[in-house]
Design an enzyme around this catalytic site. Structure first.
Site, PDB file in Angstrom:
ATOM      1  CG  HIS A  13     -44.045  15.802  16.670  1.00 21.85           C
ATOM      2  ND1 HIS A  13     -44.113  16.130  18.001  1.00 21.85           N
ATOM      3  CD2 HIS A  13     -42.952  16.438  16.180  1.00 21.85           C
ATOM      4  CE1 HIS A  13     -43.112  16.921  18.318  1.00 21.85           C
ATOM      5  NE2 HIS A  13     -42.388  17.126  17.241  1.00 21.85           N
TER       6      HIS A  13
ATOM      7  CB  SER B 276     -39.637   9.448  20.847  1.00 19.24           C
ATOM      8  OG  SER B 276     -38.621   9.390  19.861  1.00 19.24           O
ATOM      9  CE  LYS B 277     -39.187  16.707  16.706  1.00 18.19           C
ATOM     10  NZ  LYS B 277     -38.293  17.693  16.063  1.00 18.19           N
ATOM     11  NE  ARG B 278     -34.247   8.076  16.827  1.00 13.99           N
ATOM     12  CZ  ARG B 278     -33.643   9.001  17.536  1.00 13.99           C
ATOM     13  NH1 ARG B 278     -34.200   9.450  18.639  1.00 13.99           N
ATOM     14  NH2 ARG B 278     -32.477   9.509  17.150  1.00 13.99           N
ATOM     15  CD  GLN B 279     -43.481   7.393  21.116  1.00 13.84           C
ATOM     16  OE1 GLN B 279     -42.964   8.186  21.882  1.00 13.84           O
ATOM     17  NE2 GLN B 279     -44.696   6.932  21.303  1.00 13.84           N
TER      18      GLN B 279
END
Length: 511
Positions: free
Chosen positions: A34, A270-273
């Site tokens: 990312h 955030s890695k969740r993005q």
């Protein structure tokens, strides 16, 4: 007790002394690369190249429970796509491998033996149930959960008895006070005393895999790493790492911690993005150098020229101009608008060179074919695509934008349409007029078309509706003059001729 091989460690230490700068990027294959990871890899690479050093890739896969299949291969692919060259690493050679931590278990075992021998580590037989009870009790009393170092005080007889029973155990490192501040290359003097807030950390798990902190130190030393540049979230752990270097009697590398990379509004990435993964940017069609300049624009490291026009720096220029002391120590805010600006700059740059321009043409041809699989009459001539790219370089951000439905007229030729609302003489006069215009610009075209309609006594809206249908087959879209500008002179004339009634076309060809 593990057999101790001090000579092995000493030989390793002496053999891997390097005069040149050596840095590493050491990701875990637990997900995809990312923006934050790219920034870390990029700054390491720029620092190494600026000082004539080496950039290493090391895969830290000691947490076997979280591995994602194919993550390592995708990560390497993304780094190379971004222009980051790997000097040593898995599949890239190097004398100090293996460069995958799961292949280095024997090395870690020998290093653990050294710590057990010199008394800076010990075997811990505490069960998971006991550790869980400690955590719950700490939370109940509103304290930070930490190990109470119980097994540090076991006698040799107690240890031997537990080993004889085959009791599962791990290895823990003895934390001590560390009063010397860290000289951070970016933040200056930083002091964290981890023994005040943490219990003795595990360095070798019961499955014989090392923890991140231990393997990180051993690998950095044995691979001759001279400078460690990583995210600021690891700064507090650096004291722990320095204590491990001291326990081994090793000279630590220099450390620099990169500030947080944050969104434009200051919130943490955030890695969740889903939209911060490098694959996301690649799939959308952003160019690699544009993305690299985008990341660099947020973090500093270069001389700031406020009045200078926005520039797209090559990787070579970035390496030459990078200075670690210019990296910001405050959170780095990303400005998405800059990414679009950089992408347009790279599109223009690629259009200026023949080889890269031809690659763009091929890329557009594939995008169009994929976007309009049901059409066989696509206009994919190289000259036409180059004209469209030149027009779009100042207006659009991504190549994919060229395949939007409102721009379908660029590629899909109208079929079976005839210009029946204009007389033969009017059509002939219009084509003559358009041929005489040297450069197709919408403003001039609008004036010429209005004057033509007035002189020919044609209702202007009807004429424009007719021309729009002949050029695109669409009822709406960009203005007709703009449509002509985008298509270019030759394609505009060609499509109008194709829309002529057959008898008029025959007349036009005989003239």
């Amino acid at each position: 007790m593990l057999k101790i091989n001090r000579r092995f460690l000493l030989q390793q230490c002496l053999r891997h002394v390097h005069n040149q700068v050596r840095v590493r990027f050491a990701p875990s294959p637990t997900g995809h690369l990312h923006l934050g990871g790219l920034r870390t890899a990029l700054y390491n690479f720029l620092y190494a190249r600026h000082l004539g050093g080496k950039f290493l890739l090391r895969i830290e896969d000691t947490d076997q429970t979280r591995l994602v299949p194919g993550a390592s291969e995708r990560l390497v692919e993304d780094l190379l796509w971004a222009g980051i060259e790997i000097d040593e690493g898995p599949g890239f050679g190097g004398q100090l491998g293996p460069y995958i931590q799961s292949h280095r278990k024997e090395i870690y075992s020998k290093a653990i033996g050294e710590l057990l021998r010199n008394g800076t580590a010990y075997r811990c037989f505490c069960t998971e149930r006991r550790l869980d009870l400690l955590r719950k009790e700490a939370l109940r009393t509103r304290q930070v959960p930490r190990y109470d170092n119980k097994c540090r005080h076991l006698t040799e007889a107690e240890i031997d008895s537990l080993l004889a029973k085959g009791t599962d155990h791990c290895i823990r490192f003895k934390l001590t006070d560390h009063e010397e501040p860290l000289e951070d290359l970016i933040y200056g003097k930083v002091h964290h005393n981890v023994s005040d807030t943490e219990g003795d950390p595990v360095v070798l798990k019961s499955d014989q895999f090392p923890t991140y902190h231990f393997a990180n130190v051993v690998d950095d030393h044995l691979m001759g790493i001279t400078h460690v540049l990583r995210g600021v979230e690891w700064q507090i752990s650096t004291t722990k790492h320095l204590l491990l270097y001291k326990a081994f009697g090793w000279q630590p590398p220099k450390f620099g911690h990169l500030p947080l990379l944050v969104n434009a509004d200051g919130t943490k990435l955030s890695k969740r993005q889903g939209d911060i993964g490098i694959q996301h940017f690649r799939e959308r069609g952003y160019f690699p150098l544009a993305l690299v300049n985008y990341v660099v624009s947020a973090g500093g490291g270069f001389e700031h020229k406020a009045s200078a026009k926005q520039q797209l720096l090559s990787m070579q220029n970035l390496c030459e101009q990078f200075h670690i002391e210019r990296v910001n120590s405050h959170p780095s805010r990303l400005n998405p608008e800059l990414l679009d600006d950089f992408n347009r700059l790279e599109l223009a740059q690629r259009l200026s060179a023949e080889e890269s321009r031809l690659k763009l043409v091929r890329q557009v041809q594939e995008l169009v074919k994929k976007a309009y699989p049901q059409h066989s009459n696509l206009d994919l001539a190289e000259d036409h695509i180059v004209d469209v790219l030149n027009w779009s370089s100042q207006r659009l951000t991504l190549l994919q934008d060229l395949t939007s439905s409102k721009l379908s007229f660029l590629w899909v030729k109208p079929t079976d349409y005839q210009l029946k609302d204009l007389t033969a003489q009017q059509l002939d006069n219009l084509l003559t007029l358009l041929k005489a215009i040297p450069d197709f610009h919408k403003d001039e075209l609008n004036i010429k078309l209005k004057n033509f309609a007035q002189a020919a006594n044609i209702k202007f809206p009807l004429m424009m509706k007719t021309l729009r249908a002949a050029l695109s087959g669409l009822k709406e879209g960009p203005g007709v003059a703009e449509m002509m500008e985008i298509l270019g002179k030759s394609v505009t004339l060609e499509r109008l001729k194709e829309a002529l009634p057959k008898e008029e076309l025959h007349l036009e060809q005989n003239q």
